[in-house]
Write an enzyme that holds these catalytic residues in place. Sequence first.
Site, PDB file in Angstrom:
ATOM      1  N   ASP A   5     -46.001  69.746 -94.011  1.00 43.67           N
ATOM      2  CA  ASP A   5     -46.791  68.731 -93.321  1.00 43.67           C
ATOM      3  C   ASP A   5     -46.491  68.704 -91.825  1.00 43.67           C
ATOM      4  O   ASP A   5     -45.574  69.358 -91.346  1.00 43.67           O
ATOM      5  CB  ASP A   5     -46.545  67.339 -93.938  1.00 43.67           C
ATOM      6  CG  ASP A   5     -45.080  67.112 -94.299  1.00 43.67           C
ATOM      7  OD1 ASP A   5     -44.209  67.640 -93.580  1.00 43.67           O
ATOM      8  OD2 ASP A   5     -44.801  66.412 -95.290  1.00 43.67           O
ATOM      9  N   ASP A  34     -41.209  55.739-102.400  1.00 49.48           N
ATOM     10  CA  ASP A  34     -42.342  55.385-103.265  1.00 49.48           C
ATOM     11  C   ASP A  34     -42.829  56.569-104.097  1.00 49.48           C
ATOM     12  O   ASP A  34     -43.892  56.518-104.710  1.00 49.48           O
ATOM     13  CB  ASP A  34     -43.497  54.816-102.440  1.00 49.48           C
ATOM     14  CG  ASP A  34     -44.004  55.787-101.375  1.00 49.48           C
ATOM     15  OD1 ASP A  34     -43.525  56.949-101.335  1.00 49.48           O
ATOM     16  OD2 ASP A  34     -44.884  55.396-100.574  1.00 49.48           O
ATOM     17  N   HIS A  48     -43.617  59.657-102.999  1.00 55.84           N
ATOM     18  CA  HIS A  48     -44.511  60.645-102.382  1.00 55.84           C
ATOM     19  C   HIS A  48     -43.771  61.953-102.116  1.00 55.84           C
ATOM     20  O   HIS A  48     -42.587  61.957-101.807  1.00 55.84           O
ATOM     21  CB  HIS A  48     -45.158  60.098-101.099  1.00 55.84           C
ATOM     22  CG  HIS A  48     -44.245  59.993 -99.917  1.00 55.84           C
ATOM     23  ND1 HIS A  48     -43.683  58.802 -99.496  1.00 55.84           N
ATOM     24  CD2 HIS A  48     -43.810  60.932 -99.032  1.00 55.84           C
ATOM     25  CE1 HIS A  48     -42.946  59.011 -98.420  1.00 55.84           C
ATOM     26  NE2 HIS A  48     -43.005  60.296 -98.118  1.00 55.84           N
ATOM     27  N   GLU A  79     -49.207  60.343-100.432  1.00 56.62           N
ATOM     28  CA  GLU A  79     -48.813  58.964-100.684  1.00 56.62           C
ATOM     29  C   GLU A  79     -49.300  58.504-102.063  1.00 56.62           C
ATOM     30  O   GLU A  79     -50.118  59.181-102.700  1.00 56.62           O
ATOM     31  CB  GLU A  79     -49.393  58.063 -99.580  1.00 56.62           C
ATOM     32  CG  GLU A  79     -48.981  58.454 -98.161  1.00 56.62           C
ATOM     33  CD  GLU A  79     -47.584  57.990 -97.775  1.00 56.62           C
ATOM     34  OE1 GLU A  79     -46.737  57.817 -98.676  1.00 56.62           O
ATOM     35  OE2 GLU A  79     -47.340  57.798 -96.576  1.00 56.62           O
TER      36      GLU A  79
END
Length: 266
Positions: free
Chosen positions: A72, A141, A143, A148
Amino acid sequence: MRLIPLSTAEQVGKWAARHIVNRINAFKPTADRPFVLGLPTGGTPLTAYKALVEMHKAGEVSFKHVVTFNMDEYVGLPKEHPESYHSFMHRNFFDHVDIPAENINLLNGNAPDIDAECRQYEEKIRSYGKIHLFMGGVGNDGHIAFNEPASSLASRTRIKTLTHDTRVANSRFFDGDVNQVPKYALTVGVGTLLDAEEVMILVLGHQKAQALQAAVEGNVNHMWTISCLQLHPKAVVVCDEPSTMELKVKTLKYFNELEAENIKGL
Protein backbone atom coordinates in the site's frame (compact mmCIF):
# COMPACT_ATOMS: atom_id res chain seq x y z
CA MET A 1 -3.73 -22.24 8.53
CA ARG A 2 -0.50 -22.43 10.52
CA LEU A 3 -0.16 -20.48 13.75
CA ILE A 4 3.39 -19.96 15.04
CA PRO A 5 3.07 -18.89 18.71
CA LEU A 6 6.25 -17.22 19.97
CA SER A 7 7.07 -15.16 23.06
CA THR A 8 8.42 -11.81 21.86
CA ALA A 9 8.23 -9.41 18.93
CA GLU A 10 11.93 -9.99 18.25
CA GLN A 11 11.35 -13.73 17.93
CA VAL A 12 8.46 -13.08 15.52
CA GLY A 13 10.67 -10.90 13.32
CA LYS A 14 13.54 -13.38 13.29
CA TRP A 15 11.26 -16.35 12.56
CA ALA A 16 9.59 -14.48 9.69
CA ALA A 17 12.93 -13.41 8.23
CA ARG A 18 14.30 -16.94 8.42
CA HIS A 19 11.17 -18.25 6.70
CA ILE A 20 11.57 -15.72 3.87
CA VAL A 21 15.27 -16.55 3.44
CA ASN A 22 14.53 -20.28 3.38
CA ARG A 23 11.82 -19.79 0.75
CA ILE A 24 14.06 -17.63 -1.47
CA ASN A 25 17.01 -20.01 -1.24
CA ALA A 26 14.87 -23.10 -1.86
CA PHE A 27 13.38 -21.39 -4.94
CA LYS A 28 16.86 -20.72 -6.40
CA PRO A 29 15.77 -17.58 -8.27
CA THR A 30 17.42 -16.40 -11.48
CA ALA A 31 17.08 -13.29 -13.64
CA ASP A 32 14.57 -15.14 -15.83
CA ARG A 33 12.79 -16.78 -12.90
CA PRO A 34 12.74 -14.31 -9.97
CA PHE A 35 11.24 -14.92 -6.55
CA VAL A 36 8.29 -12.53 -6.09
CA LEU A 37 7.89 -11.16 -2.57
CA GLY A 38 5.05 -9.03 -1.19
CA LEU A 39 5.99 -6.61 1.57
CA PRO A 40 4.30 -4.43 4.23
CA THR A 41 5.22 -1.28 6.14
CA GLY A 42 4.50 -0.05 9.66
CA GLY A 43 5.99 -0.95 13.01
CA THR A 44 5.24 -4.67 12.91
CA PRO A 45 7.73 -5.80 10.22
CA LEU A 46 10.68 -3.70 11.43
CA THR A 47 12.33 -6.57 13.33
CA ALA A 48 11.88 -8.81 10.28
CA TYR A 49 13.52 -6.25 7.99
CA LYS A 50 16.40 -5.81 10.44
CA ALA A 51 16.94 -9.57 10.53
CA LEU A 52 16.76 -9.84 6.73
CA VAL A 53 19.41 -7.13 6.36
CA GLU A 54 21.64 -8.92 8.87
CA MET A 55 21.25 -12.25 7.05
CA HIS A 56 22.02 -10.56 3.73
CA LYS A 57 25.18 -8.99 5.16
CA ALA A 58 26.18 -12.40 6.55
CA GLY A 59 25.96 -13.84 3.03
CA GLU A 60 22.95 -16.05 3.78
CA VAL A 61 20.68 -14.57 1.10
CA SER A 62 20.78 -12.39 -2.01
CA PHE A 63 17.91 -10.23 -3.24
CA LYS A 64 19.47 -9.77 -6.70
CA HIS A 65 16.82 -11.97 -8.31
CA VAL A 66 13.92 -11.01 -6.02
CA VAL A 67 11.06 -8.82 -7.25
CA THR A 68 9.02 -7.00 -4.61
CA PHE A 69 5.50 -5.58 -4.53
CA ASN A 70 4.48 -3.43 -1.60
CA MET A 71 1.02 -3.64 -0.10
CA ASP A 72 0.00 0.00 0.00
CA GLU A 73 0.84 3.70 -0.13
CA TYR A 74 -0.77 6.90 1.09
CA VAL A 75 -2.51 9.10 -1.47
CA GLY A 76 -1.18 12.64 -1.84
CA LEU A 77 1.91 12.24 0.34
CA PRO A 78 5.08 13.08 -1.65
CA LYS A 79 7.27 10.00 -2.02
CA GLU A 80 10.15 11.98 -0.47
CA HIS A 81 8.10 12.56 2.70
CA PRO A 82 9.73 10.65 5.59
CA GLU A 83 6.47 8.83 6.34
CA SER A 84 5.66 7.80 2.78
CA TYR A 85 5.92 4.06 2.35
CA HIS A 86 8.42 4.68 -0.44
CA SER A 87 10.72 6.36 2.09
CA PHE A 88 9.99 3.74 4.76
CA MET A 89 10.96 0.83 2.52
CA HIS A 90 14.20 2.40 1.32
CA ARG A 91 15.18 3.52 4.82
CA ASN A 92 14.47 0.19 6.51
CA PHE A 93 15.20 -2.39 3.83
CA PHE A 94 15.92 -1.63 0.17
CA ASP A 95 18.94 0.62 0.77
CA HIS A 96 20.66 -2.12 2.80
CA VAL A 97 20.38 -5.11 0.45
CA ASP A 98 21.38 -5.92 -3.14
CA ILE A 99 17.95 -5.67 -4.76
CA PRO A 100 18.07 -3.89 -8.16
CA ALA A 101 16.00 -0.69 -8.29
CA GLU A 102 14.06 -2.02 -11.29
CA ASN A 103 12.86 -4.99 -9.20
CA ILE A 104 11.13 -2.75 -6.64
CA ASN A 105 7.43 -2.07 -7.15
CA LEU A 106 5.65 0.56 -5.05
CA LEU A 107 2.23 2.05 -5.63
CA ASN A 108 2.29 5.72 -6.66
CA GLY A 109 -0.11 7.66 -4.45
CA ASN A 110 0.46 10.76 -6.58
CA ALA A 111 -0.36 9.19 -9.94
CA PRO A 112 -2.44 11.47 -12.20
CA ASP A 113 -4.84 8.59 -12.87
CA ILE A 114 -5.34 6.56 -9.69
CA ASP A 115 -7.56 3.94 -11.32
CA ALA A 116 -4.98 3.33 -14.05
CA GLU A 117 -2.21 3.08 -11.44
CA CYS A 118 -4.12 0.39 -9.55
CA ARG A 119 -4.99 -1.50 -12.73
CA GLN A 120 -1.38 -1.45 -13.95
CA TYR A 121 -0.16 -2.70 -10.55
CA GLU A 122 -2.44 -5.73 -10.79
CA GLU A 123 -1.31 -6.33 -14.38
CA LYS A 124 2.35 -6.19 -13.39
CA ILE A 125 1.78 -8.73 -10.60
CA ARG A 126 0.06 -11.01 -13.12
CA SER A 127 2.97 -10.60 -15.54
CA TYR A 128 5.14 -12.48 -13.02
CA GLY A 129 2.56 -15.23 -12.65
CA LYS A 130 1.98 -14.76 -8.93
CA ILE A 131 3.47 -13.46 -5.71
CA HIS A 132 5.27 -16.39 -4.10
CA LEU A 133 5.15 -15.08 -0.54
CA PHE A 134 3.25 -12.07 0.79
CA MET A 135 4.25 -10.86 4.25
CA GLY A 136 1.87 -8.54 6.08
CA GLY A 137 0.73 -7.18 9.41
CA VAL A 138 -2.74 -6.64 10.84
CA GLY A 139 -4.53 -3.65 12.34
CA ASN A 140 -6.34 -3.59 15.67
CA ASP A 141 -9.62 -3.91 13.75
CA GLY A 142 -8.36 -6.84 11.69
CA HIS A 143 -7.47 -4.95 8.51
CA ILE A 144 -4.66 -6.28 6.32
CA ALA A 145 -2.93 -3.85 3.99
CA PHE A 146 -5.50 -1.01 3.97
CA ASN A 147 -8.44 -3.35 3.49
CA GLU A 148 -10.55 -1.84 6.25
CA PRO A 149 -13.57 -3.60 7.83
CA ALA A 150 -16.30 -4.45 5.28
CA SER A 151 -13.81 -4.68 2.41
CA SER A 152 -14.82 -7.16 -0.26
CA LEU A 153 -12.98 -10.44 0.10
CA ALA A 154 -12.69 -10.49 -3.71
CA SER A 155 -11.29 -6.94 -3.95
CA ARG A 156 -8.33 -5.93 -6.09
CA THR A 157 -5.86 -3.02 -5.87
CA ARG A 158 -7.81 0.22 -5.43
CA ILE A 159 -8.13 3.46 -3.46
CA LYS A 160 -9.60 3.19 0.05
CA THR A 161 -10.80 5.69 2.63
CA LEU A 162 -8.96 5.11 5.90
CA THR A 163 -11.04 4.76 9.05
CA HIS A 164 -10.57 7.26 11.86
CA ASP A 165 -9.19 4.48 14.08
CA THR A 166 -6.54 3.59 11.49
CA ARG A 167 -5.53 7.23 11.13
CA VAL A 168 -5.30 7.61 14.92
CA ALA A 169 -3.15 4.46 15.11
CA ASN A 170 -0.86 5.79 12.35
CA SER A 171 -0.65 9.28 13.84
CA ARG A 172 2.26 8.05 15.99
CA PHE A 173 4.33 8.36 12.81
CA PHE A 174 3.08 11.95 12.24
CA ASP A 175 4.03 13.61 15.54
CA GLY A 176 0.80 12.36 17.11
CA ASP A 177 -1.28 14.65 14.87
CA VAL A 178 -4.11 12.73 13.21
CA ASN A 179 -4.75 15.68 10.88
CA GLN A 180 -1.39 15.05 9.21
CA VAL A 181 -2.32 11.45 8.37
CA PRO A 182 -3.69 11.13 4.82
CA LYS A 183 -7.36 10.18 4.55
CA TYR A 184 -6.89 7.92 1.53
CA ALA A 185 -4.50 5.17 0.50
CA LEU A 186 -3.90 2.82 -2.40
CA THR A 187 -3.89 -0.81 -1.36
CA VAL A 188 -3.73 -4.27 -2.83
CA GLY A 189 -7.06 -6.04 -2.44
CA VAL A 190 -8.02 -9.02 -0.34
CA GLY A 191 -8.33 -10.99 -3.57
CA THR A 192 -4.82 -9.87 -4.54
CA LEU A 193 -3.47 -11.25 -1.27
CA LEU A 194 -5.40 -14.49 -1.59
CA ASP A 195 -3.87 -15.02 -5.05
CA ALA A 196 -0.39 -15.26 -3.50
CA GLU A 197 1.12 -18.73 -3.21
CA GLU A 198 1.70 -18.15 0.51
CA VAL A 199 0.58 -15.42 2.92
CA MET A 200 2.43 -14.77 6.18
CA ILE A 201 0.88 -12.35 8.67
CA LEU A 202 2.77 -11.04 11.70
CA VAL A 203 0.73 -10.17 14.81
CA LEU A 204 2.25 -8.25 17.72
CA GLY A 205 0.84 -6.89 20.97
CA HIS A 206 -2.22 -7.24 23.17
CA GLN A 207 -4.06 -4.62 21.11
CA LYS A 208 -4.11 -7.11 18.22
CA ALA A 209 -5.51 -9.97 20.35
CA GLN A 210 -9.11 -9.60 19.18
CA ALA A 211 -8.01 -9.56 15.54
CA LEU A 212 -5.95 -12.72 16.05
CA GLN A 213 -8.89 -14.44 17.73
CA ALA A 214 -11.13 -13.48 14.79
CA ALA A 215 -8.57 -14.83 12.33
CA VAL A 216 -8.05 -18.18 14.03
CA GLU A 217 -11.28 -19.00 15.87
CA GLY A 218 -13.89 -16.76 14.26
CA ASN A 219 -15.94 -17.17 11.09
CA VAL A 220 -14.93 -15.77 7.71
CA ASN A 221 -16.37 -12.27 7.94
CA HIS A 222 -15.72 -9.14 5.90
CA MET A 223 -15.83 -7.06 9.10
CA TRP A 224 -12.65 -8.86 10.15
CA THR A 225 -10.61 -8.81 6.94
CA ILE A 226 -7.90 -11.01 8.44
CA SER A 227 -10.42 -13.87 8.61
CA CYS A 228 -9.90 -14.27 4.84
CA LEU A 229 -6.79 -16.28 5.72
CA GLN A 230 -9.08 -19.20 6.47
CA LEU A 231 -9.79 -19.36 2.73
CA HIS A 232 -6.10 -19.55 1.78
CA PRO A 233 -4.42 -22.93 1.19
CA LYS A 234 -1.08 -21.77 2.63
CA ALA A 235 -1.51 -19.12 5.32
CA VAL A 236 0.93 -18.64 8.20
CA VAL A 237 0.28 -16.42 11.22
CA VAL A 238 3.32 -15.62 13.38
CA CYS A 239 2.43 -14.05 16.73
CA ASP A 240 3.90 -12.97 20.05
CA GLU A 241 2.51 -13.95 23.45
CA PRO A 242 0.56 -10.74 24.22
CA SER A 243 -1.44 -11.08 20.98
CA THR A 244 -2.72 -14.54 21.98
CA MET A 245 -4.63 -13.34 25.06
CA GLU A 246 -8.07 -13.82 23.45
CA LEU A 247 -7.38 -17.33 22.11
CA LYS A 248 -8.80 -20.33 23.91
CA VAL A 249 -6.27 -22.24 25.99
CA LYS A 250 -6.91 -25.41 23.98
CA THR A 251 -6.36 -23.54 20.69
CA LEU A 252 -2.98 -22.24 21.82
CA LYS A 253 -2.01 -25.64 23.23
CA TYR A 254 -2.93 -27.29 19.92
CA PHE A 255 -0.71 -25.01 17.84
CA ASN A 256 2.15 -25.09 20.35
CA GLU A 257 2.21 -28.88 20.07
CA LEU A 258 1.77 -28.82 16.29
CA GLU A 259 4.64 -26.38 15.71
CA ALA A 260 6.92 -27.59 18.53
CA GLU A 261 9.73 -28.58 16.14
CA ASN A 262 9.53 -25.27 14.29
CA ILE A 263 9.72 -23.03 17.35
CA LYS A 264 12.16 -24.82 19.62
CA GLY A 265 15.40 -23.03 20.29
CA LEU A 266 13.89 -19.57 19.82
